[in-house]
Design a protein around this motif. Structure first.
Motif, PDB file in Angstrom:
ATOM      1  N   MET A   1       0.838  -1.206   0.000  1.00  0.00           N
ATOM      2  CA  MET A   1       0.000   0.000   0.000  1.00  0.00           C
ATOM      3  C   MET A   1       0.871   1.252   0.000  1.00  0.00           C
ATOM      4  SD  MET A   1      -3.294  -0.567  -0.028  1.00  0.00           S
ATOM      5  CE  MET A   1      -4.268   0.657   0.842  1.00  0.00           C
ATOM      6  N   SER A   2       0.569   2.171  -0.888  1.00  0.00           N
ATOM      7  CA  SER A   2       1.360   3.400  -0.957  1.00  0.00           C
ATOM      8  C   SER A   2       0.989   4.338   0.191  1.00  0.00           C
ATOM      9  CB  SER A   2       1.095   4.104  -2.286  1.00  0.00           C
ATOM     10  OG  SER A   2       1.808   5.309  -2.328  1.00  0.00           O
ATOM     11  N   ASN A   3       2.004   4.987   0.739  1.00  0.00           N
ATOM     12  CA  ASN A   3       1.765   5.968   1.812  1.00  0.00           C
ATOM     13  C   ASN A   3       1.915   7.396   1.284  1.00  0.00           C
ATOM     14  OD1 ASN A   3       4.444   5.775   1.224  1.00  0.00           O
ATOM     15  ND2 ASN A   3       5.160   5.832   3.341  1.00  0.00           N
ATOM     16  N   VAL A   4       1.903   7.525  -0.039  1.00  0.00           N
ATOM     17  CA  VAL A   4       2.252   8.804  -0.666  1.00  0.00           C
ATOM     18  C   VAL A   4       1.027   9.711  -0.790  1.00  0.00           C
ATOM     19  CG1 VAL A   4       3.028   9.820  -2.856  1.00  0.00           C
ATOM     20  CG2 VAL A   4       4.207   7.826  -1.905  1.00  0.00           C
ATOM     21  N   LYS A   5       1.278  11.011  -0.591  1.00  0.00           N
ATOM     22  CA  LYS A   5       0.242  12.022  -0.860  1.00  0.00           C
ATOM     23  C   LYS A   5       0.516  12.566  -2.259  1.00  0.00           C
ATOM     24  CE  LYS A   5       1.200  14.051   3.110  1.00  0.00           C
ATOM     25  NZ  LYS A   5       1.248  15.036   4.186  1.00  0.00           N
ATOM     26  N   LEU A   6      -0.411  12.316  -3.170  1.00  0.00           N
ATOM     27  CA  LEU A   6      -0.203  12.668  -4.579  1.00  0.00           C
ATOM     28  C   LEU A   6      -1.212  13.728  -5.015  1.00  0.00           C
ATOM     29  CD1 LEU A   6       1.070  12.007  -7.443  1.00  0.00           C
ATOM     30  CD2 LEU A   6      -0.874  10.450  -7.736  1.00  0.00           C
ATOM     31  N   ALA A   7      -0.697  14.831  -5.577  1.00  0.00           N
ATOM     32  CA  ALA A   7      -1.581  15.810  -6.222  1.00  0.00           C
ATOM     33  C   ALA A   7      -1.485  15.608  -7.731  1.00  0.00           C
ATOM     34  CB  ALA A   7      -1.149  17.227  -5.858  1.00  0.00           C
ATOM     35  N   ILE A   8      -2.638  15.555  -8.378  1.00  0.00           N
ATOM     36  CA  ILE A   8      -2.677  15.495  -9.847  1.00  0.00           C
ATOM     37  C   ILE A   8      -3.268  16.824 -10.291  1.00  0.00           C
ATOM     38  CG2 ILE A   8      -3.595  14.297 -11.871  1.00  0.00           C
ATOM     39  CD1 ILE A   8      -3.938  11.819  -9.944  1.00  0.00           C
ATOM     40  N   VAL A   9      -2.448  17.616 -10.958  1.00  0.00           N
ATOM     41  CA  VAL A   9      -2.852  18.969 -11.361  1.00  0.00           C
ATOM     42  C   VAL A   9      -2.882  19.006 -12.883  1.00  0.00           C
ATOM     43  CG1 VAL A   9      -2.274  21.417 -11.276  1.00  0.00           C
ATOM     44  CG2 VAL A   9      -1.758  19.950  -9.311  1.00  0.00           C
ATOM     45  N   TYR A  10      -4.070  19.231 -13.439  1.00  0.00           N
ATOM     46  CA  TYR A  10      -4.188  19.167 -14.901  1.00  0.00           C
ATOM     47  C   TYR A  10      -4.914  20.399 -15.411  1.00  0.00           C
ATOM     48  CZ  TYR A  10      -9.169  18.464 -14.625  1.00  0.00           C
ATOM     49  OH  TYR A  10     -10.505  18.685 -14.401  1.00  0.00           O
ATOM     50  N   TYR A  11      -4.729  20.661 -16.704  1.00  0.00           N
ATOM     51  CA  TYR A  11      -5.617  21.587 -17.404  1.00  0.00           C
ATOM     52  C   TYR A  11      -6.148  20.857 -18.623  1.00  0.00           C
ATOM     53  CZ  TYR A  11      -7.720  25.109 -20.189  1.00  0.00           C
ATOM     54  OH  TYR A  11      -8.656  25.783 -20.928  1.00  0.00           O
ATOM     55  N   SER A  12      -7.393  21.115 -18.970  1.00  0.00           N
ATOM     56  CA  SER A  12      -7.987  20.485 -20.143  1.00  0.00           C
ATOM     57  C   SER A  12      -9.078  21.387 -20.685  1.00  0.00           C
ATOM     58  CB  SER A  12      -8.585  19.125 -19.735  1.00  0.00           C
ATOM     59  OG  SER A  12      -9.005  18.414 -20.858  1.00  0.00           O
ATOM     60  N   SER A  13      -9.051  21.629 -21.996  1.00  0.00           N
ATOM     61  CA  SER A  13     -10.146  22.385 -22.613  1.00  0.00           C
ATOM     62  C   SER A  13     -11.247  21.436 -23.067  1.00  0.00           C
ATOM     63  CB  SER A  13      -9.662  23.159 -23.844  1.00  0.00           C
ATOM     64  OG  SER A  13      -8.746  24.139 -23.478  1.00  0.00           O
ATOM     65  N   THR A  14     -10.845  20.328 -23.646  1.00  0.00           N
ATOM     66  CA  THR A  14     -11.857  19.468 -24.290  1.00  0.00           C
ATOM     67  C   THR A  14     -11.853  18.034 -23.773  1.00  0.00           C
ATOM     68  OG1 THR A  14     -10.304  19.162 -26.144  1.00  0.00           O
ATOM     69  CG2 THR A  14     -11.977  20.854 -26.407  1.00  0.00           C
ATOM     70  N   GLY A  15     -11.187  17.803 -22.630  1.00  0.00           N
ATOM     71  CA  GLY A  15     -11.391  16.544 -21.921  1.00  0.00           C
ATOM     72  C   GLY A  15     -10.272  15.518 -22.015  1.00  0.00           C
TER      73      GLY A  15
END
Ligand SMILES: Cc1cc2nc3c(=O)[nH]c(=O)nc-3n(C[C@H](O)[C@H](O)[C@H](O)COP(=O)(O)O)c2cc1C
Length: 203
Positions: A1-15
């Motif tokens: 099990m991962s103990n990591v705190k992960l942020a996923i930061v994205y930009y998308s105009s059309t998905g």
């Protein structure tokens, strides 16, 4: 099990980048990581968004997703950024998130963050690699640890083999091998970040 705190930061105009970000979220949560999925704040005026029905539709459909803040970047052990290619470069919306992190950078709070990136472009050779390398420039200034997928798994070769990060050709359904590529990339980020997290907690 991962103990990591992960942020996923994205930009998308059309998905496209949103779909890849969701796949990364799924892979990370399955691995046990604590995940914050965050979108970059929109910078384009309504007039521009309304001129493209697909853009307006996507913005409306993802209105419930929280916008990225410096708190998210500070909280995370690892951050995966996703940006559409814009003239072979990072989208302004993601660049704005990066630039807004100046105060964290000044306090040394971005040092040793494990970071990685994915992108999409309309054309198969439309600048995916230059976008990722441009994105990674800033991370070197942060003192972050750039973890690219490289050829860490044979399946990445089959998916187009971009060692810098998962790269999509936008404009249709995302092929399964590309979704597999972001899952492999996400797990590699978690694995490296986990080792760092353990090392710090021992120190
Ligand atoms: C201003 C602008 C610049 C773009 N530049 C490129 C480019 O250099 N190469 C390319 O193949 N596609 C380019 N595109 C297409 C986008 O990369 C494509 O729409 C995007 O990857 C789709 O991602 P999304 O669905 O997450 O918004 C550009 C689009 C815009 C609006």
């Amino acid at each position: 099990m991962s103990n990591v705190k992960l942020a996923i930061v994205y930009y998308s105009s059309t998905g496209t980048n949103y779909t890849v970000a969701k796949e990364a979220q799924k892979a990370a949560e399955e691995a046990g990581a604590e995940v914050r999925l965050r979108k970059a704040p929109e910078l384009a005026p309504d007039e521009a968004i309304d001129s493209n029905p697909a853009w307006r539709k996507h913005i409306d459909e993802t209105s419930d997703i929280e916008e990225a803040t410096n708190d998210d970047l500070e909280w995370a052990d690892a951050i995966i950024f996703g940006s559409p290619t814009r003239f072979g470069n990072v989208a302004a919306q993601i660049k704005q998130v990066i630039d807004s992190a100046g105060p964290l950078w000044m306090e040394g709070k971005l040092l040793n963050k494990v970071v990685s990136g994915f992108t999409s472009a309309q054309n198969p050779n439309g600048g995916q690699e230059s976008t990722l390398l441009a994105m990674y420039n800033s991370f070197h200034h942060w003192g972050a640890i750039v973890v690219s997928p490289a050829y860490s798994d044979p399946k990445l070769f089959e998916s187009g083999g971009n060692p810098y990060g998962t790269s999509i050709t936008a404009g249709g359904d995302i092929p399964d091998e590309k979704l597999q590529a972001i899952r492999i990339q996400t797990n590699r980020v978690l694995e490296v970040a986990s080792k760092f997290t353990e090392a710090y907690s021992d120190a």
